[in-house]
Design a protein around this motif. Structure first.
Motif, PDB file in Angstrom:
ATOM      1  N   SER A  96       0.868  -1.182   0.000  1.00 59.41           N
ATOM      2  CA  SER A  96       0.000   0.000   0.000  1.00 59.41           C
ATOM      3  C   SER A  96       0.901   1.227   0.000  1.00 59.41           C
ATOM      4  O   SER A  96       2.118   1.103   0.215  1.00 59.41           O
ATOM      5  CB  SER A  96      -0.910   0.026   1.242  1.00 59.41           C
ATOM      6  OG  SER A  96      -0.141   0.292   2.409  1.00 59.41           O
ATOM      7  N   GLY A  97       0.297   2.371  -0.187  1.00 60.84           N
ATOM      8  CA  GLY A  97       1.064   3.613  -0.104  1.00 60.84           C
ATOM      9  C   GLY A  97       1.664   3.780   1.281  1.00 60.84           C
ATOM     10  O   GLY A  97       2.828   4.172   1.430  1.00 60.84           O
ATOM     11  N   MET A  98       0.883   3.462   2.316  1.00 63.07           N
ATOM     12  CA  MET A  98       1.390   3.602   3.687  1.00 63.07           C
ATOM     13  C   MET A  98       2.525   2.609   3.968  1.00 63.07           C
ATOM     14  O   MET A  98       3.451   2.918   4.719  1.00 63.07           O
ATOM     15  CB  MET A  98       0.261   3.444   4.718  1.00 63.07           C
ATOM     16  CG  MET A  98      -0.756   4.583   4.732  1.00 63.07           C
ATOM     17  SD  MET A  98      -0.091   6.265   4.495  1.00 63.07           S
ATOM     18  CE  MET A  98       1.032   6.408   5.882  1.00 63.07           C
ATOM     19  N   ILE A 139       5.535   4.302   2.593  1.00 66.64           N
ATOM     20  CA  ILE A 139       6.033   5.399   3.433  1.00 66.64           C
ATOM     21  C   ILE A 139       6.669   4.839   4.719  1.00 66.64           C
ATOM     22  O   ILE A 139       7.701   5.325   5.179  1.00 66.64           O
ATOM     23  CB  ILE A 139       4.905   6.420   3.726  1.00 66.64           C
ATOM     24  CG1 ILE A 139       4.370   6.991   2.396  1.00 66.64           C
ATOM     25  CG2 ILE A 139       5.407   7.565   4.616  1.00 66.64           C
ATOM     26  CD1 ILE A 139       3.145   7.882   2.531  1.00 66.64           C
ATOM     27  N   ASP A 156       6.000  12.900  -2.327  1.00 68.92           N
ATOM     28  CA  ASP A 156       4.839  12.044  -2.564  1.00 68.92           C
ATOM     29  C   ASP A 156       4.161  12.585  -3.822  1.00 68.92           C
ATOM     30  O   ASP A 156       3.573  13.663  -3.813  1.00 68.92           O
ATOM     31  CB  ASP A 156       3.905  12.095  -1.346  1.00 68.92           C
ATOM     32  CG  ASP A 156       2.699  11.165  -1.498  1.00 68.92           C
ATOM     33  OD1 ASP A 156       2.319  10.857  -2.644  1.00 68.92           O
ATOM     34  OD2 ASP A 156       2.117  10.769  -0.459  1.00 68.92           O
ATOM     35  N   THR A 194       1.748  11.179  -5.640  1.00 65.51           N
ATOM     36  CA  THR A 194       0.491  10.479  -5.909  1.00 65.51           C
ATOM     37  C   THR A 194      -0.500  11.322  -6.712  1.00 65.51           C
ATOM     38  O   THR A 194      -1.143  10.821  -7.630  1.00 65.51           O
ATOM     39  CB  THR A 194      -0.159  10.083  -4.561  1.00 65.51           C
ATOM     40  OG1 THR A 194       0.729   9.226  -3.855  1.00 65.51           O
ATOM     41  CG2 THR A 194      -1.489   9.373  -4.767  1.00 65.51           C
ATOM     42  N   LYS A 197      -4.028   4.733  -6.275  1.00 65.11           N
ATOM     43  CA  LYS A 197      -4.698   5.871  -6.894  1.00 65.11           C
ATOM     44  C   LYS A 197      -4.523   5.833  -8.420  1.00 65.11           C
ATOM     45  O   LYS A 197      -5.014   4.930  -9.042  1.00 65.11           O
ATOM     46  CB  LYS A 197      -4.184   7.154  -6.256  1.00 65.11           C
ATOM     47  CG  LYS A 197      -4.052   7.077  -4.704  1.00 65.11           C
ATOM     48  CD  LYS A 197      -5.382   6.950  -4.003  1.00 65.11           C
ATOM     49  CE  LYS A 197      -5.262   6.617  -2.520  1.00 65.11           C
ATOM     50  NZ  LYS A 197      -4.443   7.519  -1.725  1.00 65.11           N
ATOM     51  N   LEU A 222      -9.025   8.241  -4.365  1.00 71.26           N
ATOM     52  CA  LEU A 222      -8.928   9.151  -5.513  1.00 71.26           C
ATOM     53  C   LEU A 222      -8.192   8.450  -6.639  1.00 71.26           C
ATOM     54  O   LEU A 222      -7.654   7.357  -6.464  1.00 71.26           O
ATOM     55  CB  LEU A 222      -8.147  10.413  -5.098  1.00 71.26           C
ATOM     56  CG  LEU A 222      -6.679  10.201  -4.686  1.00 71.26           C
ATOM     57  CD1 LEU A 222      -5.723  10.746  -5.730  1.00 71.26           C
ATOM     58  CD2 LEU A 222      -6.391  10.844  -3.351  1.00 71.26           C
TER      59      LEU A 222
END
Ligand SMILES: *Cc1c(COP(=O)(O)O)cnc(C)c1O
Length: 390
Positions: free
Chosen positions: A77-79, A82, A173, A175, A198, A326
């Motif tokens: 995931s994006g998290m 990060i 970021d 995104t 996204k 999004l």
């Protein structure tokens, strides 16, 4: 001749012809956890899928190529991306972070990263002089441009120059624009993040995250970390993102066209007090974005006259969905106060300009006539309800 980005989304030159996949046009899903060794001390190049899997490797090559990086890392995931990135830092390190960020990033920094001894200064990177925040233990500047949800635009080249002067990493970021519209590494950034959930995926059907770098030492460190911590993206999800990326170019262009029309339309509405879209000439970041990006994207934020107006819109939308997230083909409307930014303390939210009458729109690729028709109907209904209550 270097291929255009639209073509790179579909064809990856380096990988072509290397392996015989029976001529499969769609890259195969290698649904395997482990790999047989041809002989003792030999490897096919793959040993165990936590380390690497051919489908993930293909996706990582595509994303690296789109961002102009030497390597990319596909995470669950994006998290997850990060969180892994934060493992590059040690207790005692200091990071300058944009004040207006995706709510999940603020939550991670406040409630997870800080407890590991990493300090943050929260700064409006688009307008403040960052140099005054640099301390002896500062290691990185972490930004979004445009930011989520207030669409603040930071000058990437200026930030990169400052980072270089002080030996800091510039982490971006990316995104909101996707690599189709903006390539921070080419403007001097060291590390780019994507929530692949996204625009890269684009269909609201899977989660993914990416780290992309052009720095050898970051690449080495991240290869070690992804193998060690184990949040690499699963083969089937890699395939979904690879498929999504094929249409990234046309999706971005169409969504942006729609967003421009909707931004202009919203400006004319009596119940709207402000439209924040960098594609509008009056947006303070418009000129910077024209220089550093190839498009303005399809995310826009707008303020309503009252909280009631915002809530009524959320109640009344039909084709447009009231949902978090999004960057997909579907148009979504989000209420940052209770959704994406619910865990951000109220003072910080308000300081950043997010109020109970703020809505965020992720404009999709539907026929713009249908989006305008729905919005007109919804706004007319909202206006009559709000008026009759007054
Ligand atoms: C969604 C998002 C993230 C987090 O990504 P997930 O895939 O949801 O974990 C990070 N940054 C930005 C700008 C986002 O929009």
């Amino acid at each position: 001749m270097e291929r255009g980005l639209g073509t790179k989304c579909i064809h990856l030159e380096e990988a072509e012809g290397q392996v015989d996949h029976y001529g499969a046009i769609s890259y195969p899903i290698y649904q395997t956890a482990t790999y047989a060794h041809p002989a003792v001390g030999q490897s096919t190049g793959y040993d165990y899928s936590r380390l690497q899997n051919p489908t993930r490797e293909q996706l990582e090559k595509v994303v690296a190529s789109l961002e102009g990086g030497i390597d990319a890392f596909a995470l669950s995931s994006g998290m997850a991306a990060i969180s892994l990135m934060m493992e590059l830092f040690s207790p005692g390190d200091h990071i300058i972070a944009d004040a207006d960020l995706y709510g999940g990033s603020i939550r991670l920094f406040e409630h997870v990263t800080k407890k590991n001894g990493i300090e943050f200064s929260s700064v409006d990177c688009y307008k403040e002089n960052l140099e005054v925040y640099i301390k002896e233990n500062t290691k990185a500047i972490y930004i979004e441009t445009p930011t989520n949800p207030m669409m603040n635009v930071t000058d990437l080249e200026a930030a990169a120059k400052l980072a270089k002067q002080h030996g800091l990493y510039l982490i971006v970021d990316n995104t909101f624009l996707s690599p189709y519209f903006q390539n921070p590494l080419k403007l001097g950034a060291d590390l780019v993040i994507h929530s692949g959930t996204k625009y890269l995926g684009g269909h609201n059907d899977t989660l993914a995250g990416f780290l992309v770098t052009n720095r050898e030492e970051i690449k080495e460190r991240l290869r070690f970390l992804i193998k060690t911590t184990g949040a690499g993206l699963a083969p089937f999800d890699c395939w979904l993102i690879l498929r999504g990326i094929k249409t990234l170019g046309i999706r971005m262009e169409r969504a942006e066209q729609n967003a421009k029309v909707i931004a202009e339309w919203l400006k004319e509405q009596k119940i709207v007090t402000k439209v924040i879209y960098p594609g509008l000439k009056e947006h303070p970041g418009h000129e910077i974005m024209k220089r550093q990006a190839r498009g303005f994207g399809a995310m826009l934020t707008f303020q309503l006259k009252s909280r009631e107006c915002a809530l009524e819109i959320l109640e009344k939308v039909r084709m447009i969905k009231y949902a978090e997230s999004l960057g997909g083909v579907e148009t979504l409307v989000t209420y940052p106060t209770t959704q994406t930014h619910a865990d951000v303390p109220k003072e910080i939210r308000e300081r950043n300009g997010i109020t109970e009458s703020t809505l965020r729109l992720s404009v999709g690729i539907e026929d713009v006539r249908d989006l305008l028709y729905e919005l007109s109907q919804v706004f007319a209904e909202v206006s009559s309800v709000v008026q009759s209550e007054n």
